[in-house]
Design a protein around this motif. Structure first.
Motif, PDB file in Angstrom:
ATOM      1  N   ILE A  45       6.553   5.143   1.545  1.00 15.94           N
ATOM      2  CA  ILE A  45       5.800   3.919   1.864  1.00 15.94           C
ATOM      3  C   ILE A  45       5.981   3.547   3.332  1.00 15.94           C
ATOM      4  N   LYS A  46       7.223   3.559   3.783  1.00 15.67           N
ATOM      5  CA  LYS A  46       7.503   3.166   5.162  1.00 15.67           C
ATOM      6  C   LYS A  46       6.942   4.186   6.157  1.00 15.67           C
ATOM      7  N   THR A  47       6.967   5.480   5.790  1.00 22.87           N
ATOM      8  CA  THR A  47       6.415   6.520   6.671  1.00 22.87           C
ATOM      9  C   THR A  47       4.914   6.314   6.870  1.00 22.87           C
ATOM     10  N   MET A  48       4.182   6.055   5.782  1.00 23.46           N
ATOM     11  CA  MET A  48       2.737   5.803   5.891  1.00 23.46           C
ATOM     12  C   MET A  48       2.458   4.576   6.743  1.00 23.46           C
ATOM     13  N   GLN A  49       3.313   3.561   6.606  1.00 30.44           N
ATOM     14  CA  GLN A  49       3.134   2.346   7.401  1.00 30.44           C
ATOM     15  C   GLN A  49       3.372   2.616   8.885  1.00 30.44           C
ATOM     16  N   LEU A  50       4.363   3.432   9.181  1.00 31.67           N
ATOM     17  CA  LEU A  50       4.696   3.729  10.576  1.00 31.67           C
ATOM     18  C   LEU A  50       3.624   4.550  11.285  1.00 31.67           C
ATOM     19  N   VAL A  51       2.899   5.380  10.529  1.00 32.36           N
ATOM     20  CA  VAL A  51       1.832   6.190  11.155  1.00 32.36           C
ATOM     21  C   VAL A  51       0.510   5.434  11.227  1.00 32.36           C
ATOM     22  N   GLY A  52       0.526   4.140  10.844  1.00 34.15           N
ATOM     23  CA  GLY A  52      -0.649   3.299  11.042  1.00 34.15           C
ATOM     24  C   GLY A  52      -1.499   3.010   9.818  1.00 34.15           C
ATOM     25  N   ALA A  53      -1.069   3.452   8.652  1.00 34.19           N
ATOM     26  CA  ALA A  53      -1.854   3.185   7.428  1.00 34.19           C
ATOM     27  C   ALA A  53      -1.808   1.696   7.097  1.00 34.19           C
ATOM     28  N   ARG A  54      -2.944   1.168   6.649  1.00 36.21           N
ATOM     29  CA  ARG A  54      -2.998  -0.247   6.276  1.00 36.21           C
ATOM     30  C   ARG A  54      -2.284  -0.476   4.946  1.00 36.21           C
ATOM     31  N   ARG A  55      -1.839  -1.706   4.748  1.00 31.37           N
ATOM     32  CA  ARG A  55      -1.103  -2.034   3.532  1.00 31.37           C
ATOM     33  C   ARG A  55      -1.953  -1.807   2.280  1.00 31.37           C
ATOM     34  N   ARG A  56      -3.243  -2.173   2.392  1.00 33.90           N
ATOM     35  CA  ARG A  56      -4.136  -1.976   1.245  1.00 33.90           C
ATOM     36  C   ARG A  56      -4.264  -0.504   0.903  1.00 33.90           C
ATOM     37  N   PHE A  57      -4.391   0.320   1.936  1.00 28.96           N
ATOM     38  CA  PHE A  57      -4.517   1.770   1.726  1.00 28.96           C
ATOM     39  C   PHE A  57      -3.237   2.342   1.090  1.00 28.96           C
ATOM     40  N   ILE A  58      -2.071   1.836   1.537  1.00 28.60           N
ATOM     41  CA  ILE A  58      -0.783   2.329   1.006  1.00 28.60           C
ATOM     42  C   ILE A  58      -0.610   1.924  -0.450  1.00 28.60           C
ATOM     43  N   MET A  59      -0.978   0.690  -0.762  1.00 30.01           N
ATOM     44  CA  MET A  59      -0.696   0.148  -2.089  1.00 30.01           C
ATOM     45  C   MET A  59      -1.683   0.608  -3.162  1.00 30.01           C
ATOM     46  N   LYS A  60      -2.906   0.941  -2.757  1.00 28.73           N
ATOM     47  CA  LYS A  60      -3.944   1.295  -3.734  1.00 28.73           C
ATOM     48  C   LYS A  60      -3.532   2.425  -4.681  1.00 28.73           C
ATOM     49  N   PRO A  61      -3.060   3.578  -4.191  1.00 28.81           N
ATOM     50  CA  PRO A  61      -2.678   4.656  -5.128  1.00 28.81           C
ATOM     51  C   PRO A  61      -1.512   4.269  -6.034  1.00 28.81           C
ATOM     52  N   PHE A  62      -0.587   3.448  -5.518  1.00 25.61           N
ATOM     53  CA  PHE A  62       0.537   3.006  -6.342  1.00 25.61           C
ATOM     54  C   PHE A  62       0.065   2.099  -7.481  1.00 25.61           C
ATOM     55  N   LEU A  63      -0.888   1.218  -7.168  1.00 27.80           N
ATOM     56  CA  LEU A  63      -1.411   0.307  -8.190  1.00 27.80           C
ATOM     57  C   LEU A  63      -2.192   1.065  -9.263  1.00 27.80           C
ATOM     58  N   ILE A  64      -2.991   2.032  -8.824  1.00 24.49           N
ATOM     59  CA  ILE A  64      -3.758   2.847  -9.781  1.00 24.49           C
ATOM     60  C   ILE A  64      -2.804   3.638 -10.677  1.00 24.49           C
ATOM     61  N   GLU A  65      -1.788   4.221 -10.038  1.00 24.77           N
ATOM     62  CA  GLU A  65      -0.802   4.992 -10.798  1.00 24.77           C
ATOM     63  C   GLU A  65      -0.057   4.087 -11.781  1.00 24.77           C
ATOM     64  N   GLY A  66       0.291   2.869 -11.341  1.00 25.27           N
ATOM     65  CA  GLY A  66       0.975   1.921 -12.216  1.00 25.27           C
ATOM     66  C   GLY A  66       0.139   1.560 -13.426  1.00 25.27           C
ATOM     67  N   ALA A  67      -1.164   1.330 -13.199  1.00 27.94           N
ATOM     68  CA  ALA A  67      -2.074   0.999 -14.300  1.00 27.94           C
ATOM     69  C   ALA A  67      -2.182   2.158 -15.291  1.00 27.94           C
ATOM     70  N   ILE A  68      -2.275   3.372 -14.768  1.00 25.20           N
ATOM     71  CA  ILE A  68      -2.372   4.562 -15.641  1.00 25.20           C
ATOM     72  C   ILE A  68      -1.102   4.739 -16.458  1.00 25.20           C
ATOM     73  N   LEU A  69       0.056   4.574 -15.811  1.00 27.57           N
ATOM     74  CA  LEU A  69       1.331   4.699 -16.520  1.00 27.57           C
ATOM     75  C   LEU A  69       1.458   3.630 -17.606  1.00 27.57           C
ATOM     76  N   GLY A  70       1.050   2.397 -17.265  1.00 25.90           N
ATOM     77  CA  GLY A  70       1.093   1.310 -18.243  1.00 25.90           C
ATOM     78  C   GLY A  70       0.184   1.575 -19.430  1.00 25.90           C
ATOM     79  N   PHE A  71      -1.003   2.141 -19.155  1.00 23.45           N
ATOM     80  CA  PHE A  71      -1.955   2.459 -20.234  1.00 23.45           C
ATOM     81  C   PHE A  71      -1.403   3.558 -21.146  1.00 23.45           C
ATOM     82  N   PHE A  72      -0.865   4.612 -20.538  1.00 21.16           N
ATOM     83  CA  PHE A  72      -0.298   5.708 -21.337  1.00 21.16           C
ATOM     84  C   PHE A  72       0.886   5.226 -22.184  1.00 21.16           C
ATOM     85  N   ALA A  73       1.725   4.388 -21.565  1.00 20.17           N
ATOM     86  CA  ALA A  73       2.878   3.849 -22.296  1.00 20.17           C
ATOM     87  C   ALA A  73       2.420   3.000 -23.483  1.00 20.17           C
TER      88      ALA A  73
END
Length: 297
Positions: A206-234
């Motif tokens: 997360i911090k590496t992506m932030q340091l190379v200039g990625a926006r917070r929304r861009f960084i968080m989007k895949p984590f949120l999608i992955e979290g939703a998928i994991l929650g659904f499977f669980a």
């Protein structure tokens, strides 16, 4: 060396995802068991309410001109009950002959030495709709409403039994709600901790992506999608486990396999799994985005 590291990261990621899914599914499974208890307790409470009958006794028609129409008047009144009143779920007509037979059965005699069957008035037995009746005071009001009709002589209900049952139902409902809130808080904490551990393992990414200039929304989007998928499977795994448990229990004990409220329970478990996973991911990821690089260690 790079390929070895990639394989190791993928293996660790897969292991982390499996751990999160198992953790959330176990928590949701326990929550689902509690939900089954609540639903079946409510169904039993409704069953008890349906067992509490109100009986309205018809007056004997004394006018010879109306005597032939007595049965029609009574049945017309019974038919009007469901149309007029939402508290009526079902009705049963009891003729004078049937009333006499019931009385003889209750007294344990088959003879006619004590009384004639015709001395008992005809009546209508009313089963109340449990969804509209929440207190004994409502039943008192219903008795008064039914007694106002000119062809009704008397309205009876077992008030003592009703008071006892409603008090018991209110106590059970109160404590179930208390335990539901406590259990839900525990579920939120456990799921949140599982997600936080997963995000903690990715804090450097997360911090590496932030340091190379990625926006917070861009960084968080895949984590949120992955979290939703994991929650659904669980949630899906928890529901499958609950279904197997309930099927085994219901077939052995002789309970109903399906209750309409089970659909709501399934949707609630899926919603809890997905929503809590998303928000836990959001807060955990946001925390590491705000930290400085030296605070990650």
């Amino acid at each position: 060396m790079s390929k070895t590291n990639d394989k190791f990261e993928k293996k660790r990621l897969r292991s982390s995802n499996i751990t999160v899914i198992i953790s959330i599914s176990l928590v949701l499974f326990l929550l689902g068991i509690f939900g089954l208890i609540v639903i079946n307790a409510q169904s039993y409470a409704e069953h008890l309410k349906r067992e509490l009958k109100i009986e309205a006794y018809f007056k004997d028609v004394e006018d010879p001109k109306l005597k032939d129409k007595e049965l029609d008047l009574q049945k017309s009144y019974i038919d009007s009950l469901k149309v007029k009143y939402s508290f009526v779920e079902a009705t049963k007509y009891i003729s004078k002959e049937e009333a006499g037979k019931i009385a003889k059965k209750d007294l344990g005699t088959d003879g006619s030495d004590f009384f004639e069957e015709s001395i008992f008035p005809a009546s209508v037995q009313i089963t109340l709709n449990p969804n509209t009746i929440q207190s004994v005071e409502q039943i008192d009001s219903i008795n008064k409403v039914l007694a106002k009709n000119t062809i009704i002589d008397e309205v009876k209900s077992d008030k003592e039994a009703m008071v006892t049952i409603y008090q018991s139902i209110n106590k059970i409902t109160f404590w179930l709600m208390i335990f539901a809130v406590i259990f839900l808080v525990i579920v939120v904490i456990l799921i949140n901790n599982s997600i936080r551990l997963k995000i903690y393992a990715k804090r450097f990414s997360i911090k590496t992506m932030q340091l190379v200039g990625a926006r917070r929304r861009f960084i968080m989007k895949p984590f949120l999608i992955e979290g939703a998928i994991l929650g659904f499977f669980a949630a899906t795994i928890a529901i499958i486990g609950l279904s197997a448990l309930w099927y085994t229990l219901a077939t052995k004990v002789g309970l109903l396999l399906w209750n309409p409220n089970y659909t709501a329970l399934i949707l609630i478990l899926i919603a809890i799994g997905v929503i809590i996973a998303i928000f836990s991911t959001l807060f955990a990821a946001w925390r590491y985005l705000r930290l400085k690089t030296d605070q990650l260690y």
